[in-house]
Structure formats: structure tokens, C-alpha cells
Design a protein around this motif. Structure first.
Motif, PDB file in Angstrom:
ATOM      1  N   PHE A  41       0.913  -1.122   0.031  1.00  0.00           N
ATOM      2  CA  PHE A  41      -0.213  -0.091  -0.090  1.00  0.00           C
ATOM      3  C   PHE A  41       0.848   1.166   0.104  1.00  0.00           C
ATOM      4  O   PHE A  41       0.563   2.234  -0.536  1.00  0.00           O
ATOM      5  N   LEU A  42       2.056   1.235   0.735  1.00  0.00           N
ATOM      6  CA  LEU A  42       2.913   2.429   0.644  1.00  0.00           C
ATOM      7  C   LEU A  42       3.374   2.477  -0.591  1.00  0.00           C
ATOM      8  O   LEU A  42       3.687   3.808  -1.032  1.00  0.00           O
ATOM      9  N   ALA A  43       3.801   1.408  -1.403  1.00  0.00           N
ATOM     10  CA  ALA A  43       4.195   1.774  -2.753  1.00  0.00           C
ATOM     11  C   ALA A  43       3.307   2.348  -3.705  1.00  0.00           C
ATOM     12  O   ALA A  43       3.552   2.886  -4.519  1.00  0.00           O
ATOM     13  N   ASP A  48       1.249   7.039  -6.499  1.00  0.00           N
ATOM     14  CA  ASP A  48      -0.069   8.089  -6.679  1.00  0.00           C
ATOM     15  C   ASP A  48       0.377   9.417  -6.441  1.00  0.00           C
ATOM     16  O   ASP A  48       0.412  10.372  -7.547  1.00  0.00           O
ATOM     17  N   HIS A  49       1.362   9.313  -5.674  1.00  0.00           N
ATOM     18  CA  HIS A  49       2.171  10.959  -5.455  1.00  0.00           C
ATOM     19  C   HIS A  49       3.220  11.078  -6.582  1.00  0.00           C
ATOM     20  O   HIS A  49       3.253  12.260  -7.230  1.00  0.00           O
ATOM     21  N   TYR A  50       3.686   9.961  -7.275  1.00  0.00           N
ATOM     22  CA  TYR A  50       4.593  10.334  -8.501  1.00  0.00           C
ATOM     23  C   TYR A  50       3.599  10.764  -9.577  1.00  0.00           C
ATOM     24  O   TYR A  50       3.861  11.619 -10.412  1.00  0.00           O
ATOM     25  N   SER A 156      12.970   9.162  -5.939  1.00  0.00           N
ATOM     26  CA  SER A 156      13.863   9.698  -6.645  1.00  0.00           C
ATOM     27  C   SER A 156      13.497  10.575  -7.605  1.00  0.00           C
ATOM     28  O   SER A 156      13.764  11.701  -7.916  1.00  0.00           O
ATOM     29  N   LYS A 157      12.366  10.072  -8.544  1.00  0.00           N
ATOM     30  CA  LYS A 157      11.796  10.719  -9.737  1.00  0.00           C
ATOM     31  C   LYS A 157      11.153  11.915  -9.020  1.00  0.00           C
ATOM     32  O   LYS A 157      11.147  13.049  -9.606  1.00  0.00           O
TER      33      LYS A 157
END
Length: 192
Positions: A41-43, A48-50, A156-157
Motif C-alpha cells: 500500500f505504501l508503494a 499515486d504521489h508520483y 527519486s523521480k
């Protein structure tokens, strides 16, 4: 904590520190399923933020209701068979040693820290447990390292994109969007 707390409260209330094998297996299975699911879920949240920061114009196209459901269900469903299979494998072994372990709950704490010691539950069994211990470590590595690497690559992105934003206000807003999630990720992987 949500898996172990009910047993702790029962132990405090009854002053009985024993646990049945079925209760042990159930508690460990839920502990591992929830831990593995949380890491994925954290991934998913990092992804989602990306999308929101690096591809804001495509966000609504990609992160629609169907995709959200697929990511959530995939995070749950893909972990359950593996963890149940692992519990069946471990609890089909013959237990012959002392039935006491030095933990307040029956979990496999070493696998989360990736130390190469035999997990506590396997120390209670007879015979060679090296294959079982290896399978525990492989599953832990897959469910710990893969989400961590995905989150690391995603952030990182995100950070490189944020640093290229022209205004300081835009950078602050983007960092504030991600800071709480990044803090949860750091605590999750650091405390595991």
C-alpha cells in the motif's frame, strides 16, 4: 500492533501467557498478511504521489476509480495466498522442543530485520528447518525489498521533479504533499 494487542489484553486479564497452536498460527498469519499488504500500500501511495507531481495532466486518466480498486485489491489478494501457504508450511512441521519463546506474540521478528538467524517459531521444531527458514527469508525479501525499491525509485523521480520546479512556492507545496507519506514510509521500514 492491531494483531497482537488483543492477545496481550487477554494475557493481562487472565494472567495466562499461553497460546494455542491455532491461535498462534492465526495471529502470525494476520500479522504477516497485514505487514506485507501495508508495504505494498505504501508503494501504491508513492505511485499515486508520483503521478500527481510528475504527470499531473495524466493523473485523472491513469488514477481513475477502476485503477484505484485494482491497486487496492491487488495489494490484498496477492499477499494472502503466499502468507497462508507459508503458515501451513511452518505449522505442518513437528514441534518437539520447548514450547516457550521470548516474545510477547508469535511472529517472525527476525525476517523483518533480515538477519540470518532461524526464526523463533522454527527453533521449536524437530529436524532440518533450513529449507523452511530460507522460504521465510525469500518471502520477507520479496515483500520488503520490492516495495522499498519501488518507493525509493518513485521518490527519486519525485524529488528530481520537485527540484526542477521554477517557483519556491511550488516546491514547498509539492514537498508538503509528499512529506507525511515519506515520513510514514521511513518509520515503517525503519521500525520493521
Amino acid at each position: 500492533m492491531s494483531v497482537t494487542l488483543p492477545r496481550i489484553l487477554v494475557n493481562i486479564w487472565t494472567q495466562d501467557r499461553s497460546i494455542s497452536t491455532l491461535a498462534c498460527a492465526t495471529q502470525m498469519c494476520f500479522f504477516l498478511i497485514l505487514g506485507a499488504t501495508e508495504s505494498f500500500f505504501l508503494a501504491v501511495m508513492a505511485y499515486d504521489h508520483y503521478l500527481a507531481i510528475c504527470n499531473p495532466l495524466h493523473y485523472l486518466l491513469v488514477m481513475n476509480h477502476k485503477m484505484c480498486i485494482q491497486l487496492a485489491v491487488g495489494s490484498w489478494i496477492s499477499r494472502i495466498p503466499v502468507q497462508i501457504g507459508q503458515m501451513c508450511q511452518i505449522f505442518s512441521l513437528h514441534f518437539c522442543h520447548s514450547n516457550q519463546i521470548n516474545h510477547f506474540c508469535w511472529d517472525i521478528p527476525q525476517i523483518l530485520k533480515l538477519t540470518w538467524d532461524i526464526p523463533q517459531i522454527l527453533k521449536l521444531t524437530c529436524g532440518d528447518t533450513s529449507v523452511h527458514a530460507l522460504s521465510v527469508y525469500v518471502v520477507a525479501l520479496l515483500f520488503g525489498a520490492i516495495p522499498f525499491m519501488l518507493i525509493f525509485a518513485t521518490y527519486s523521480k519525485i524529488i528530481s521533479t520537485i527540484l526542477r520546479l521554477p517557483s519556491a512556492r511550488g516546491q514547498d507545496k509539492a514537498f508538503s504533499t509528499c512529506s507525511s507519506h515519506l515520513l510514514v514510509v521511513l518509520f515503517f521500514f525503519w521500525l520493521s
